[in-house]
Design a protein around this motif. Structure first.
Motif, PDB file in Angstrom:
ATOM      1  N   GLN A  32      48.501  37.348  44.539  1.00 36.53           N
ATOM      2  CA  GLN A  32      49.196  36.732  43.412  1.00 36.53           C
ATOM      3  C   GLN A  32      48.847  35.251  43.295  1.00 36.53           C
ATOM      4  N   ALA A  33      48.729  34.578  44.451  1.00 39.22           N
ATOM      5  CA  ALA A  33      48.362  33.156  44.429  1.00 39.22           C
ATOM      6  C   ALA A  33      46.967  32.965  43.835  1.00 39.22           C
ATOM      7  N   VAL A  34      46.046  33.872  44.182  1.00 42.74           N
ATOM      8  CA  VAL A  34      44.693  33.806  43.624  1.00 42.74           C
ATOM      9  C   VAL A  34      44.741  34.054  42.112  1.00 42.74           C
ATOM     10  N   ALA A  35      45.543  35.047  41.689  1.00 46.49           N
ATOM     11  CA  ALA A  35      45.653  35.352  40.265  1.00 46.49           C
ATOM     12  C   ALA A  35      46.264  34.186  39.493  1.00 46.49           C
ATOM     13  N   ASP A  36      47.261  33.518  40.094  1.00 51.96           N
ATOM     14  CA  ASP A  36      47.927  32.389  39.429  1.00 51.96           C
ATOM     15  C   ASP A  36      47.086  31.123  39.452  1.00 51.96           C
TER      16      ASP A  36
END
Length: 272
Positions: A32-36
Motif C-alpha cells: 500500500q505504501a508503494v501504491a500511495d
C-alpha cells in the motif's frame, strides 16, 4: 501417523502460521505504501486504507492463535492475555489523520461476550485439573476475567475515553506480555532433543536471542512511550516515529516465533 505426531505437527504449523500472519501484515502495508507513494504515520493508520481487511483479519487470527498455542506455566497465561488484547487493537482503531472513526462498539461488545464464554469454559476445565496445573489454570482464568471486565467497564463508563485510548492500552499490554514471554524463554532454552535445526541454534544461542528480543521489545516500547509524550507536547524529534517503532516490534515478534518454531520443532510444545 500417530496422535502424538499429529499434535506435534499441528503446533508446528500453528507457530509457522503466526509468523505468516506477521509477514502478511508487513507485505500488505509495504504494498500500500508503494501504491500511495508515501508512508503513513503508523501501521494502525493503514486501517483507513485497503489494508484494513488484512489488518483486522491478521489481529483476530493472531488472537485466536496465541490463545490456542501452549506455553509453559505463566507463559501460557501471558500468551492467552496477549491473545485477548490483539482483537481490541484491531476493533478499536485510532487515527491521527483526521479520518472519522467507525463505530466499533458492536465488535468490542461481541468480543467481550465471547471472551466471557471462553473464560467460563476455561474455569470449568480448570476444575478438572489438580495440583500446580490447576493453580496455573485458575490464575489464567482470573487474569483473563479481569482483563475482560476491565475493558467492559471502561467501555460502559467512559466510551469516549475508551475509543481514544483502548487501542494503545491493548497494544502496549500485548507487547508487554511478549517482553516477559521472551525473557521466560531465555531462561528455559535447552537442547533436550538434538535435531538439525536445533544444532544450528543450540540452547546458549537461542537464550541469547530470546534475551535480545526481550530487551529490544522493552526498549522499543519505552522509546515509543517517550516519543509519544513528546509528540503530545508538539515536538516530533523523529518523523514517522510510531511507524518505525511498530515495524521494529513486528519484526521482533516474528523473530520470536521463528525461534520457538525451531526450539519445539520436534516436541511441538514446551514440556513442564
Amino acid at each position: 501417523m500417530d496422535a502424538r505426531q499429529s499434535a506435534i505437527e499441528t503446533y508446528r504449523y500453528l507457530r509457522v502460521g503466526i509468523v505468516g500472519l506477521a509477514v502478511l501484515l508487513a507485505v500488505s502495508v509495504v504494498a500500500q505504501a508503494v501504491a500511495d507513494g508515501h508512508l503513513l504515520g503508523s501501521i494502525s493508520a493503514y486501517y483507513f486504507t485497503p489494508v484494513r481487511d488484512v489488518f483486522v483479519g491478521v489481529l483476530v487470527a493472531l488472537g485466536l492463535s496465541l490463545i490456542a498455542v501452549r506455553g509453559r506455566g505463566i507463559e501460557d497465561v501471558l500468551l492467552n492475555l496477549a491473545g485477548l488484547l490483539a482483537p481490541i487493537v484491531a476493533f478499536v482503531p485510532t487515527s491521527s489523520t483526521g479520518d472519522p472513526l467507525p463505530d466499533s462498539d458492536n465488535a468490542v461488545r461481541s468480543l467481550i461476550i465471547v471472551g466471557a464464554i471462553g473464560v467460563g469454559f476455561a474455569a470449568l476445565t480448570a476444575r478438572r485439573l489438580g495440583g500446580e496445573q490447576r493453580r496455573q489454570a485458575e490464575l489464567g482464568v482470573i487474569s483473563a476475567a479481569s482483563v475482560i471486565a476491565g475493558f467492559a467497564g471502561w467501555l460502559a463508563a467512559a466510551p469516549d475515553s475508551f475509543h481514544t485510548a483502548a487501542h494503545y492500552v491493548a497494544a502496549v499490554g500485548m507487547f508487554a506480555a511478549f517482553v516477559v514471554v521472551a525473557r521466560l524463554n531465555a531462561t528455559s532454552a535447552s537442547d533436550h532433543e538434538e535435531t538439525p535445526l536445533v544444532a544450528m541454534l543450540p540452547a546458549a544461542r537461542r537464550a541469547a536471542a530470546y534475551r535480545l528480543i526481550s530487551w529490544s521489545m522493552l526498549i522499543t516500547v519505552l522509546a515509543a512511550a517517550a516519543l509519544g509524550l513528546l509528540d503530545l507536547a508538539g515536538v516530533v524529534p523523529i518523523p514517522l516515529w510510531l511507524l518505525w517503532a511498530e515495524s521494529v516490534l513486528l519484526v521482533l515478534f516474528a523473530a520470536f516465533w521463528v525461534l520457538q518454531t525451531v526450539e519445539y520443532w520436534t516436541d511441538g510444545v514446551p514440556l513442564d
